[in-house]
Write a protein that holds these residues in place. Structure first.
Motif, PDB file in Angstrom:
ATOM      1  N   SER A  69      55.154  33.094 -38.777  1.00 27.86           N
ATOM      2  CA  SER A  69      56.004  34.211 -39.212  1.00 27.86           C
ATOM      3  C   SER A  69      55.794  35.444 -38.330  1.00 27.86           C
ATOM      4  N   LEU A  70      55.868  35.225 -37.041  1.00 30.00           N
ATOM      5  CA  LEU A  70      55.563  36.308 -36.110  1.00 30.00           C
ATOM      6  C   LEU A  70      56.618  37.411 -36.149  1.00 30.00           C
ATOM      7  N   ARG A  71      56.142  38.623 -35.949  1.00 28.36           N
ATOM      8  CA  ARG A  71      56.987  39.825 -35.980  1.00 28.36           C
ATOM      9  C   ARG A  71      56.865  40.558 -34.657  1.00 28.36           C
ATOM     10  N   ALA A  72      57.799  41.437 -34.407  1.00 24.28           N
ATOM     11  CA  ALA A  72      57.756  42.218 -33.169  1.00 24.28           C
ATOM     12  C   ALA A  72      56.428  42.973 -33.039  1.00 24.28           C
ATOM     13  N   GLU A  73      55.914  43.433 -34.157  1.00 27.93           N
ATOM     14  CA  GLU A  73      54.673  44.218 -34.121  1.00 27.93           C
ATOM     15  C   GLU A  73      53.423  43.377 -33.849  1.00 27.93           C
ATOM     16  N   ASP A  74      53.595  42.056 -33.756  1.00 22.34           N
ATOM     17  CA  ASP A  74      52.483  41.185 -33.369  1.00 22.34           C
ATOM     18  C   ASP A  74      52.373  41.069 -31.845  1.00 22.34           C
ATOM     19  N   THR A  75      53.311  41.672 -31.124  1.00 21.29           N
ATOM     20  CA  THR A  75      53.245  41.677 -29.668  1.00 21.29           C
ATOM     21  C   THR A  75      51.976  42.393 -29.216  1.00 21.29           C
ATOM     22  N   ALA A  76      51.151  41.685 -28.461  1.00 23.01           N
ATOM     23  CA  ALA A  76      49.854  42.233 -28.073  1.00 23.01           C
ATOM     24  C   ALA A  76      49.157  41.279 -27.120  1.00 23.01           C
ATOM     25  N   VAL A  77      48.089  41.774 -26.511  1.00 26.77           N
ATOM     26  CA  VAL A  77      47.130  40.916 -25.835  1.00 26.77           C
ATOM     27  C   VAL A  77      46.114  40.491 -26.891  1.00 26.77           C
ATOM     28  N   TYR A  78      45.860  39.207 -26.959  1.00 28.08           N
ATOM     29  CA  TYR A  78      44.925  38.652 -27.935  1.00 28.08           C
ATOM     30  C   TYR A  78      43.653  38.213 -27.219  1.00 28.08           C
ATOM     31  N   TYR A  79      42.530  38.738 -27.711  1.00 27.92           N
ATOM     32  CA  TYR A  79      41.223  38.416 -27.149  1.00 27.92           C
ATOM     33  C   TYR A  79      40.401  37.593 -28.134  1.00 27.92           C
ATOM     34  N   CYS A  80      39.642  36.628 -27.628  1.00 28.24           N
ATOM     35  CA  CYS A  80      38.578  36.053 -28.435  1.00 28.24           C
ATOM     36  C   CYS A  80      37.281  36.746 -28.026  1.00 28.24           C
ATOM     37  N   ALA A  81      36.381  36.879 -28.980  1.00 27.80           N
ATOM     38  CA  ALA A  81      35.124  37.576 -28.734  1.00 27.80           C
ATOM     39  C   ALA A  81      34.017  36.924 -29.556  1.00 27.80           C
ATOM     40  N   ARG A  82      32.846  36.884 -28.974  1.00 29.44           N
ATOM     41  CA  ARG A  82      31.703  36.301 -29.661  1.00 29.44           C
ATOM     42  C   ARG A  82      30.895  37.390 -30.368  1.00 29.44           C
ATOM     43  N   THR A  83      30.479  37.121 -31.604  1.00 29.53           N
ATOM     44  CA  THR A  83      29.539  38.013 -32.272  1.00 29.53           C
ATOM     45  C   THR A  83      28.145  37.641 -31.797  1.00 29.53           C
ATOM     46  N   GLY A  84      27.471  38.580 -31.194  1.00 33.60           N
ATOM     47  CA  GLY A  84      26.156  38.317 -30.657  1.00 33.60           C
ATOM     48  C   GLY A  84      25.123  38.060 -31.735  1.00 33.60           C
ATOM     49  N   SER A  85      23.981  37.569 -31.315  1.00 34.12           N
ATOM     50  CA  SER A  85      22.923  37.243 -32.265  1.00 34.12           C
ATOM     51  C   SER A  85      22.038  38.434 -32.574  1.00 34.12           C
ATOM     52  N   GLY A  86      22.260  39.551 -31.857  1.00 41.50           N
ATOM     53  CA  GLY A  86      21.482  40.751 -32.136  1.00 41.50           C
ATOM     54  C   GLY A  86      21.893  41.357 -33.467  1.00 41.50           C
ATOM     55  N   TYR A  87      21.115  42.338 -33.927  1.00 41.80           N
ATOM     56  CA  TYR A  87      21.423  42.987 -35.209  1.00 41.80           C
ATOM     57  C   TYR A  87      21.189  44.471 -35.085  1.00 41.80           C
ATOM     58  N   PRO A  88      22.078  45.352 -35.528  1.00 37.80           N
ATOM     59  CA  PRO A  88      23.379  45.022 -36.118  1.00 37.80           C
ATOM     60  C   PRO A  88      24.288  44.244 -35.166  1.00 37.80           C
ATOM     61  N   TYR A  89      25.216  43.534 -35.744  1.00 37.23           N
ATOM     62  CA  TYR A  89      26.084  42.688 -34.942  1.00 37.23           C
ATOM     63  C   TYR A  89      26.968  43.498 -34.010  1.00 37.23           C
ATOM     64  N   TYR A  90      27.310  42.874 -32.889  1.00 39.80           N
ATOM     65  CA  TYR A  90      28.292  43.442 -31.984  1.00 39.80           C
ATOM     66  C   TYR A  90      28.919  42.301 -31.210  1.00 39.80           C
ATOM     67  N   PHE A  91      30.067  42.592 -30.590  1.00 39.48           N
ATOM     68  CA  PHE A  91      30.793  41.593 -29.829  1.00 39.48           C
ATOM     69  C   PHE A  91      30.274  41.625 -28.399  1.00 39.48           C
ATOM     70  N   ASP A  92      29.486  40.620 -28.026  1.00 39.92           N
ATOM     71  CA  ASP A  92      28.791  40.688 -26.743  1.00 39.92           C
ATOM     72  C   ASP A  92      29.549  40.047 -25.581  1.00 39.92           C
ATOM     73  N   TYR A  93      30.431  39.120 -25.860  1.00 38.90           N
ATOM     74  CA  TYR A  93      31.250  38.521 -24.808  1.00 38.90           C
ATOM     75  C   TYR A  93      32.697  38.440 -25.267  1.00 38.90           C
ATOM     76  N   TRP A  94      33.604  38.696 -24.335  1.00 40.70           N
ATOM     77  CA  TRP A  94      35.034  38.689 -24.593  1.00 40.70           C
ATOM     78  C   TRP A  94      35.730  37.827 -23.555  1.00 40.70           C
ATOM     79  N   GLY A  95      36.848  37.229 -23.947  1.00 38.77           N
ATOM     80  CA  GLY A  95      37.703  36.574 -22.974  1.00 38.77           C
ATOM     81  C   GLY A  95      38.547  37.605 -22.241  1.00 38.77           C
ATOM     82  N   GLN A  96      39.392  37.117 -21.347  1.00 42.74           N
ATOM     83  CA  GLN A  96      40.236  38.009 -20.546  1.00 42.74           C
ATOM     84  C   GLN A  96      41.532  38.365 -21.266  1.00 42.74           C
TER      85      GLN A  96
END
Lengths: 108, 120
Positions: free
Chosen positions: B85-112
């Motif tokens: 059910s995609l909408r015009a407002e879903d137009t975007a660059v979509y990234y996957c990102a890994r939650t790192g094992s450190g704490y507090p959590y953060y996104f340590d690696y991202w795709g392009q």
């Protein structure tokens, strides 16, 4: 939901300037706050996690401080490669995450 | 070296569907939470969804609940995002990102990132 604001939304600065960006949250998040840098056309990169912990490999001119609802990212001496957009992220409500609206730093 | 590589983006009509993939390498895939984050043109980052290592927990931002589904295949070391059910407002660059094992959590690696355009 935790709401986030950043100020300023943009700023112009010169190489060598000290730059401070503020992030505020609508409720206390202790130190569960991260900072990311994003350059045009690139993925974000983490700079600071847990409000004040410098990510490995990040230059020491970047620092973070704050706790509760008010946080600061400081660049002690702005370098040409630091012109980018900076985002804060709350991870207090893990596994629900929220990014701030961003602060664009450009060249004066 | 940790790598995340997204694919599957493209042009889709409003109301249509698309499935994004994120291929991972360089780390023990089934030991990390993973995320999808998007960025509309000229806008900020929006976290969309996260999935636990063993698929036992998934969470979504309200704006995509009921339309988007996050999944993973640990054997294939791949993360997915089914978008309906995609909408015009879903137009975007979509990234996957890994939650790192450190704490507090953060996104340590991202795709392009992969670009999704919703338009007729």
């Amino acid at each position: 939901d935790i709401q986030m604001t950043q100020s300023p939304s943009s700023l112009s600065a010169s190489v060598g300037d000290r730059v401070t960006i503020t992030c505020r949250t609508s409720q206390t998040i202790r130190n569960y706050l991260n900072w990311y840098q994003q350059k045009p056309g690139k993925a974000p990169k983490v700079l600071i996690y847990g409000a004040s912990n410098l990510q490995s490999g990040v230059p020491s001119r970047f620092s973070g401080s704050g706790s509760g609802t008010d946080f600061t990212l400081t660049i002690s001496s702005l370098q040409p490669e630091d012109f980018a957009t900076y985002y804060c992220q709350q991870v207090y409500s893990t596994p629900i995450f929220t990014f701030g609206p961003g602060t664009k730093v450009d060249i004066k | 070296e940790v790598q995340l590589v997204e694919s599957g983006g493209g042009l889709v009509q409003p109301g249509g569907s698309l499935r994004l993939s994120c291929a991972a390498s360089g780390f023990t895939f089934n030991s990390y939470w993973l995320n999808w984050v998007r960025q509309a043109p000229g806008k900020g980052l929006e976290w969309l969804a996260t999935i636990k290592e063993d698929v036992s927990e998934k969470n979504y931002v309200d704006s995509v609940k009921g339309r988007f589904t996050i999944s993973r295949d640990n054997a294939k070391k791949s993360l997915y995002l089914q978008m309906n059910s995609l909408r015009a407002e879903d137009t975007a660059v979509y990234y996957c990102a890994r939650t790192g094992s450190g704490y507090p959590y953060y996104f340590d690696y991202w795709g392009q990132g992969t670009l999704v355009t919703v338009s007729s």
